[in-house]
Design a protein around this motif. Structure first.
Motif, mmCIF file in Angstrom:
data_model
loop_
_atom_site.group_PDB
_atom_site.id
_atom_site.type_symbol
_atom_site.label_atom_id
_atom_site.label_comp_id
_atom_site.label_asym_id
_atom_site.label_seq_id
_atom_site.Cartn_x
_atom_site.Cartn_y
_atom_site.Cartn_z
ATOM 1 N N THR A 210 66.124 29.040 61.976
ATOM 2 C CA THR A 210 64.922 29.577 61.344
ATOM 3 C C THR A 210 63.854 29.891 62.388
ATOM 4 O OG1 THR A 210 65.369 28.276 59.349
ATOM 5 C CG2 THR A 210 63.138 29.145 59.602
ATOM 6 N N PHE A 211 63.739 29.020 63.389
ATOM 7 C CA PHE A 211 62.687 29.160 64.400
ATOM 8 C C PHE A 211 62.852 30.390 65.274
ATOM 9 C CE2 PHE A 211 61.556 28.470 68.871
ATOM 10 C CZ PHE A 211 60.176 28.322 68.772
ATOM 11 N N VAL A 212 64.098 30.752 65.615
ATOM 12 C CA VAL A 212 64.297 31.791 66.626
ATOM 13 C C VAL A 212 63.670 33.124 66.240
ATOM 14 C CG1 VAL A 212 66.385 30.744 67.578
ATOM 15 C CG2 VAL A 212 66.588 32.387 65.712
ATOM 16 N N ARG A 213 63.639 33.433 64.942
ATOM 17 C CA ARG A 213 63.052 34.717 64.535
ATOM 18 C C ARG A 213 61.552 34.744 64.796
ATOM 19 N NH1 ARG A 213 62.380 35.984 58.310
ATOM 20 N NH2 ARG A 213 61.061 37.531 59.322
ATOM 21 N N PHE A 214 60.925 33.559 64.835
ATOM 22 C CA PHE A 214 59.493 33.483 65.090
ATOM 23 C C PHE A 214 59.207 33.303 66.577
ATOM 24 C CE2 PHE A 214 59.990 31.294 60.821
ATOM 25 C CZ PHE A 214 59.727 32.442 60.086
ATOM 26 N N PHE B 93 41.351 36.796 55.958
ATOM 27 C CA PHE B 93 42.591 37.178 56.634
ATOM 28 C C PHE B 93 43.354 35.941 57.090
ATOM 29 C CE2 PHE B 93 44.517 37.776 60.867
ATOM 30 C CZ PHE B 93 45.496 38.710 60.585
ATOM 31 N N LEU B 94 42.659 35.006 57.733
ATOM 32 C CA LEU B 94 43.325 33.815 58.263
ATOM 33 C C LEU B 94 43.918 32.950 57.159
ATOM 34 C CD1 LEU B 94 40.791 32.819 61.071
ATOM 35 C CD2 LEU B 94 43.009 33.961 61.335
ATOM 36 N N VAL B 95 43.234 32.848 56.024
ATOM 37 C CA VAL B 95 43.759 32.063 54.902
ATOM 38 C C VAL B 95 45.069 32.664 54.395
ATOM 39 C CG1 VAL B 95 43.375 31.404 52.492
ATOM 40 C CG2 VAL B 95 41.552 31.105 54.164
ATOM 41 N N TRP B 96 45.090 33.997 54.226
ATOM 42 C CA TRP B 96 46.303 34.650 53.747
ATOM 43 C C TRP B 96 47.444 34.539 54.753
ATOM 44 C CZ3 TRP B 96 47.113 35.141 48.971
ATOM 45 C CH2 TRP B 96 46.129 35.543 48.069
ATOM 46 N N VAL B 97 47.119 34.591 56.042
ATOM 47 C CA VAL B 97 48.138 34.419 57.083
ATOM 48 C C VAL B 97 48.752 33.022 57.000
ATOM 49 C CG1 VAL B 97 48.449 34.106 59.578
ATOM 50 C CG2 VAL B 97 47.314 36.149 58.717
ATOM 51 N N LEU B 98 47.909 32.004 56.816
ATOM 52 C CA LEU B 98 48.411 30.631 56.717
ATOM 53 C C LEU B 98 49.309 30.461 55.495
ATOM 54 C CD1 LEU B 98 45.239 28.521 57.666
ATOM 55 C CD2 LEU B 98 47.221 29.059 59.093
ATOM 56 N N VAL B 99 48.898 31.026 54.366
ATOM 57 C CA VAL B 99 49.707 30.929 53.146
ATOM 58 C C VAL B 99 51.030 31.659 53.324
ATOM 59 C CG1 VAL B 99 49.851 31.561 50.700
ATOM 60 C CG2 VAL B 99 47.708 30.663 51.624
ATOM 61 N N GLY B 100 50.968 32.896 53.798
ATOM 62 C CA GLY B 100 52.185 33.681 53.980
ATOM 63 C C GLY B 100 53.107 33.083 55.018
ATOM 64 N N GLY B 101 52.547 32.634 56.133
ATOM 65 C CA GLY B 101 53.374 32.075 57.196
ATOM 66 C C GLY B 101 54.091 30.812 56.778
ATOM 67 N N THR B 102 53.392 29.944 56.044
ATOM 68 C CA THR B 102 53.995 28.680 55.602
ATOM 69 C C THR B 102 55.091 28.916 54.572
ATOM 70 O OG1 THR B 102 51.885 27.536 55.986
ATOM 71 C CG2 THR B 102 53.523 26.411 54.629
ATOM 72 N N THR B 103 54.807 29.750 53.575
ATOM 73 C CA THR B 103 55.804 29.995 52.527
ATOM 74 C C THR B 103 57.015 30.749 53.056
ATOM 75 O OG1 THR B 103 54.539 31.962 51.832
ATOM 76 C CG2 THR B 103 54.152 29.914 50.615
ATOM 77 N N PHE C 129 51.280 31.689 64.430
ATOM 78 C CA PHE C 129 51.097 30.467 63.644
ATOM 79 C C PHE C 129 52.439 29.813 63.342
ATOM 80 C CE2 PHE C 129 51.318 29.027 59.131
ATOM 81 C CZ PHE C 129 50.714 27.786 59.304
ATOM 82 N N GLN C 130 53.418 30.604 62.942
ATOM 83 C CA GLN C 130 54.740 30.057 62.600
ATOM 84 C C GLN C 130 55.422 29.436 63.817
ATOM 85 O OE1 GLN C 130 56.102 33.796 60.998
ATOM 86 N NE2 GLN C 130 56.095 33.025 58.898
ATOM 87 N N THR C 131 55.264 30.061 64.980
ATOM 88 C CA THR C 131 55.865 29.526 66.198
ATOM 89 C C THR C 131 55.272 28.174 66.556
ATOM 90 O OG1 THR C 131 56.319 31.742 67.064
ATOM 91 C CG2 THR C 131 56.234 29.943 68.661
ATOM 92 N N VAL C 132 53.951 28.076 66.524
ATOM 93 C CA VAL C 132 53.277 26.812 66.851
ATOM 94 C C VAL C 132 53.673 25.725 65.855
ATOM 95 C CG1 VAL C 132 51.037 25.652 66.964
ATOM 96 C CG2 VAL C 132 51.330 27.911 68.009
ATOM 97 N N LEU C 133 53.702 26.078 64.573
ATOM 98 C CA LEU C 133 54.014 25.102 63.540
ATOM 99 C C LEU C 133 55.428 24.549 63.704
ATOM 100 C CD1 LEU C 133 52.964 23.735 60.941
ATOM 101 C CD2 LEU C 133 53.963 25.630 59.651
ATOM 102 N N MET C 134 56.402 25.437 63.875
ATOM 103 C CA MET C 134 57.786 24.984 63.964
ATOM 104 C C MET C 134 58.095 24.304 65.302
ATOM 105 S SD MET C 134 60.230 27.580 61.899
ATOM 106 C CE MET C 134 61.389 26.225 61.824
ATOM 107 N N ALA C 135 57.507 24.807 66.381
ATOM 108 C CA ALA C 135 57.722 24.175 67.679
ATOM 109 C C ALA C 135 57.147 22.757 67.678
ATOM 110 C CB ALA C 135 57.079 25.008 68.788
ATOM 111 N N SER C 136 55.990 22.591 67.065
ATOM 112 C CA SER C 136 55.375 21.262 66.976
ATOM 113 C C SER C 136 56.262 20.317 66.176
ATOM 114 C CB SER C 136 53.990 21.362 66.328
ATOM 115 O OG SER C 136 53.133 22.188 67.089
ATOM 116 N N TRP C 137 56.819 20.820 65.082
ATOM 117 C CA TRP C 137 57.706 19.996 64.255
ATOM 118 C C TRP C 137 58.921 19.536 65.047
ATOM 119 C CZ3 TRP C 137 58.177 17.423 59.783
ATOM 120 C CH2 TRP C 137 59.468 17.101 59.341
#
Length: 301
Positions: free
Chosen positions: A35-39, A68-78, A203-211
């Protein structure tokens, strides 16, 4: 023909290539890594897209705002959660059918588009969306004896519920990305889409790499060993996403995602030629309905 139509078809083709790469990567790393590699491997290309538009096309940089940032966070997480569920499905059924359950996404995107953005698709678009979804559901029961009982059993099975959940999350993500891009208000649809992509993938890269640093560092090692196919997945994934974001800046997310069902045709081609899988007459009928729905959308659009 409106511009969003060829952009969507091209994005669907590229997304299928990315899915092929991710299925391959699933054999050498876990679901999280695939999942991570695409991000993670797509982020450099997303940055390059924005810079290229600024330097070579002389487009001004977009100006992000709180909405904009709120929608990015929602879209990126889902989207992360939706992709995780979709890749997880590859463990249960074949490559083509494993993606079918999530294809209720256009219908769910229509609902979320109405709830979040107040956008209502016209009767013709809704009918075309319904045709493509029926085609997908035919594909989902293609390897069972056709009956109403089996259809119902398929819909409430574990695989179906995972796929439906994936479709729900994909639907929310699609509407969120349209909302994010539109909230920028300029300078133009291309830079808005590219900026949305760059912030989202970042955002997705940072989130998944941190995990993975916290819970599964061995996965990072496996990703590093498979960097070449991961780079390919990142490139085609980022390019496909740029196409999606551009199309959804120009058109309602539900309509774009309905046309994107053409990816199922590409998926079947991949199943046959890359993975040696067979398709039966019911799956062919499902494909015919998907194509019929797509043609209806193109005539409407």
């Amino acid at each position: 023909m409106e511009l969003w139509i060829p952009i969507t078809i091209a994005a669907a083709f590229l997304q299928n290539l990315r899915s092929v790469a991710q299925k391959h990567l699933k054999g050498v790393m876990g679901t999280t890594g695939a999942t991570f590699v695409r991000f993670g491997f797509g982020l450099p290309f997303a940055v390059l897209f924005v810079l290229a538009l600024h330097v070579f096309a002389n487009f001004a940089f977009a100006q992000p705002n709180g909405r904009f940032l709120v929608w990015v966070l929602v879209g990126g997480t889902t989207q992360i959660a939706a992709n995780f569920l979709l890749i997880h499905l590859f463990s249960f059924r074949n490559f083509a059918v494993g993606t079918a359950y999530s294809r209720t996404e256009p219908v769910q995107a229509a609902v979320f588009g109405l709830i979040f953005l107040g956008e209502l698709a016209g009767p013709g678009a809704l009918a075309a969306i319904a045709i493509t979804v029926v085609g997908v559901m035919l594909i989902s029961v293609a390897h069972t004896t056709m009956s109403w009982r089996n259809l119902f059993a398929s819909l409430v099975s574990r695989n179906a519920l995972i796929g439906l959940a994936s479709g729900t999350l994909f639907g929310i993500a699609a509407v969120s990305y349209r909302a994010a891009s539109l909230s920028l208000g300029g300078p133009n649809f291309l830079m808005q889409a590219a900026t949305t992509l760059m912030f989202t993938i970042g955002f997705q890269t940072v989130l998944m790499a941190s995990w993975m640093l916290w819970r599964d560092r061995d996965e990072l090692v496996r990703i590093g060993r498979a960097w070449k196919p991961s780079l390919f997945a990142g490139f085609v994934g980022a390019t496909a996403s740029l196409g999606w974001f551009t199309a959804m800046t120009l058109q309602q997310a539900a309509v774009v995602k309905a046309l994107a069902q053409v990816e199922m045709i590409f998926t079947f081609a991949s199943s046959v030629y890359f993975f040696g899988e067979r398709i039966n007459r019911t799956e062919v009928a499902g494909c015919v309905l998907i194509v019929a729905g797509i043609m209806a959308l193109m005539l409407i659009g």
